[in-house]
Design an enzyme around this catalytic site. Structure first.
Site, PDB file in Angstrom:
ATOM      1  N   ARG A   1       0.852  -1.184   0.000  1.00  0.00           N
ATOM      2  CA  ARG A   1       0.000   0.000   0.000  1.00  0.00           C
ATOM      3  C   ARG A   1       0.884   1.229   0.000  1.00  0.00           C
ATOM      4  O   ARG A   1       1.874   1.304   0.728  1.00  0.00           O
ATOM      5  CB  ARG A   1      -0.925   0.023   1.237  1.00  0.00           C
ATOM      6  CG  ARG A   1      -2.057  -0.997   1.182  1.00  0.00           C
ATOM      7  CD  ARG A   1      -3.089  -0.631   0.118  1.00  0.00           C
ATOM      8  NE  ARG A   1      -4.150  -1.615  -0.001  1.00  0.00           N
ATOM      9  CZ  ARG A   1      -4.165  -2.628  -0.841  1.00  0.00           C
ATOM     10  NH1 ARG A   1      -3.118  -2.811  -1.640  1.00  0.00           N
ATOM     11  NH2 ARG A   1      -5.183  -3.443  -0.904  1.00  0.00           N
TER      12      ARG A   1
ATOM     13  N   GLU B   1       6.694  12.962  -6.167  1.00  0.00           N
ATOM     14  CA  GLU B   1       7.992  12.999  -5.498  1.00  0.00           C
ATOM     15  C   GLU B   1       8.865  11.828  -5.934  1.00  0.00           C
ATOM     16  O   GLU B   1      10.064  11.989  -6.182  1.00  0.00           O
ATOM     17  CB  GLU B   1       7.819  12.942  -3.972  1.00  0.00           C
ATOM     18  CG  GLU B   1       7.070  14.118  -3.380  1.00  0.00           C
ATOM     19  CD  GLU B   1       5.593  13.825  -3.178  1.00  0.00           C
ATOM     20  OE1 GLU B   1       4.982  14.477  -2.323  1.00  0.00           O
ATOM     21  OE2 GLU B   1       5.064  12.945  -3.896  1.00  0.00           O
TER      22      GLU B   1
ATOM     23  N   HIS C   1      -0.117  -0.753 -10.444  1.00  0.00           N
ATOM     24  CA  HIS C   1      -0.393  -1.674  -9.330  1.00  0.00           C
ATOM     25  C   HIS C   1      -0.621  -3.075  -9.906  1.00  0.00           C
ATOM     26  O   HIS C   1      -1.739  -3.563 -10.029  1.00  0.00           O
ATOM     27  CB  HIS C   1      -1.602  -1.199  -8.540  1.00  0.00           C
ATOM     28  CG  HIS C   1      -1.762  -1.875  -7.219  1.00  0.00           C
ATOM     29  ND1 HIS C   1      -0.763  -1.913  -6.269  1.00  0.00           N
ATOM     30  CD2 HIS C   1      -2.793  -2.552  -6.677  1.00  0.00           C
ATOM     31  CE1 HIS C   1      -1.175  -2.575  -5.211  1.00  0.00           C
ATOM     32  NE2 HIS C   1      -2.404  -2.984  -5.435  1.00  0.00           N
TER      33      HIS C   1
END
Length: 383
Positions: free
Chosen positions: A230, A259, A271
């Site tokens: 996660r 970032e 994912h």
């Protein structure tokens, strides 16, 4: 006939396990008994009064309003372990990606398109993308559930020295874990000793930002970190800072953030952990089994908001009750049914409990209404 609402495309391998004489499935139902879902967000959905259960074909349930479901007596299931092999294989891949600069090298070779003598040119530049082997290195596995155990065992097979941390390690997990894995009791032992760290825990208030500025400071210089669980388990600003300084040599995740995308030594994937046909089939079959068992026999297995409970069922008159976990509830139930109880089961989980009673004779509507009227009773269902 039970109606099952599909909020995402669910594998037909799973749906085919539903008896067409008992179930109909559709994305268009307005009133339905059960939900099968993958990634669709259900927080703003107003559920019909007939909804009894939701099965998530996957492990994470962040897309489901668990507290509201509990208050409304809606059992929420997930499918732990059904996608564990798929995620394990991607973690093994991520170990290689974090070490050998494979993605960076492949992207550089692609940029050479049209270069004269491209073969020698590509060969000449390979030293830029050199990286260490993983054999003999220490891997820290945070979380030894269905996925973490498989990752740890696979890494042992790759000749890594594996350290595992999980304060909630189950008996099944302990039995499945290779005896070569060093089980540690303090997370700081992972941070201080391991060359590679991979995290496999659910996201909650306790685990959010497990990897943060403070924990990174405790790690070895040049540590390589993998997060395919996660996104919020890692503080992305702290990770970006550590990548810039070289404290973290590489970071592989499948959660995009500005970032991290800006960092040369970070690899961000979609994912992909459970994105295999085998995993989707396994998750769908388990989710279908969970809702059919619950609807037909009252069995709860792999619930995230109610206790698991199985009482052997041979047909007859069964009543299933979801209620608050408060004193004297069992006495109130037995007083209200007003007939002989042949079998009974009760389990609690936090503020909630679940009770199954098998009766010698069919309960009347008056019996069921008396049960519904008990203080703290949430739902009563006769099979």
């Amino acid at each position: 006939m039970y109606q099952v609402k599909l909020y995402n495309k669910i594998s037909k391998v799973g749906l085919n396990d539903l008896d067409p004489a008992k179930y109909t499935c559709s994305e268009d139902f307005e009133d339905y008994d059960a939900v099968l879902v993958r990634s669709a967000k259900l927080h703003d959905v107003q559920f019909p009064k007939n909804l009894k259960c939701i099965a998530r074909a996957g492990a994470g349930v962040n897309n489901i309003p668990l507290d509201r479901c509990a208050q409304e007596g809606i059992v929420v299931f997930n499918t732990p372990g059904a996608n564990s092999n798929a995620v394990k294989e991607l973690v093994v891949c991520a170990l290689m990606l974090a070490s050998r600069k494979i993605v960076q090298g492949a992207n550089w070779v692609k940029s050479l398109k049209g270069t004269p003598d491209i073969g020698p040119a590509a060969e000449k530049g390979k030293s830029t993308y050199a990286g260490p082997e993983i054999a003999g290195k220490k891997l820290g596995v945070i979380g030894l559930g269905a996925i973490g155990v498989k990752v740890a065992n696979a890494a042992v097979g790759l000749d890594m020295e594996v350290w595992g941390y999980d304060p909630y390690l189950s008996v099944d997990g302990a039995l499945a874990l290779s005896r070569s894995v060093k089980h540690v009791t303090e997370l700081d032992q992972i941070f201080a000793n391991c060359d590679y760290i991979t995290i496999h825990v659910p996201l909650n208030a306790e685990t959010k930002n497990t990897i943060c500025e403070e924990s990174i400071a405790k790690m070895k210089d040049g540590v390589r970190i993998i997060n395919l669980a996660r996104g919020e388990l890692v503080d992305t600003q702290a990770m970006a800072k550590a990548l810039e300084s070289g404290k973290v040599a590489a970071y592989v995740s499948d959660f995009a953030s500005d970032e991290i995308l800006a960092q040369e030594n970070a690899i961000t994937l979609p994912h992909l952990g459970a994105s295999t046909p085998e995993s989707e089939d396994n998750c769908a079959k388990m989710a279908v089994k969970e809702i059919s068992d619950y609807l037909e026999t009252g069995t709860i297995r792999n619930s995230v908001n109610f206790p698991n409970l199985k009482v052997p069922y041979e047909g007859g008159y069964r009543v299933c009750m979801i209620h608050k976990n408060i004193p004297n509830m069992i006495a109130s139930i037995t007083a209200a049914v007003k007939c002989n109880i042949e079998n009974m089961g009760n389990r609690s989980k936090g503020d909630y409990a679940y009770t199954i009673v098998d009766l010698a004779e069919q309960p009347t509507e008056a019996n069921l209404d008396a049960l519904r009227a008990i203080d703290g009773m949430i739902s009563v269902r006769a099979l």
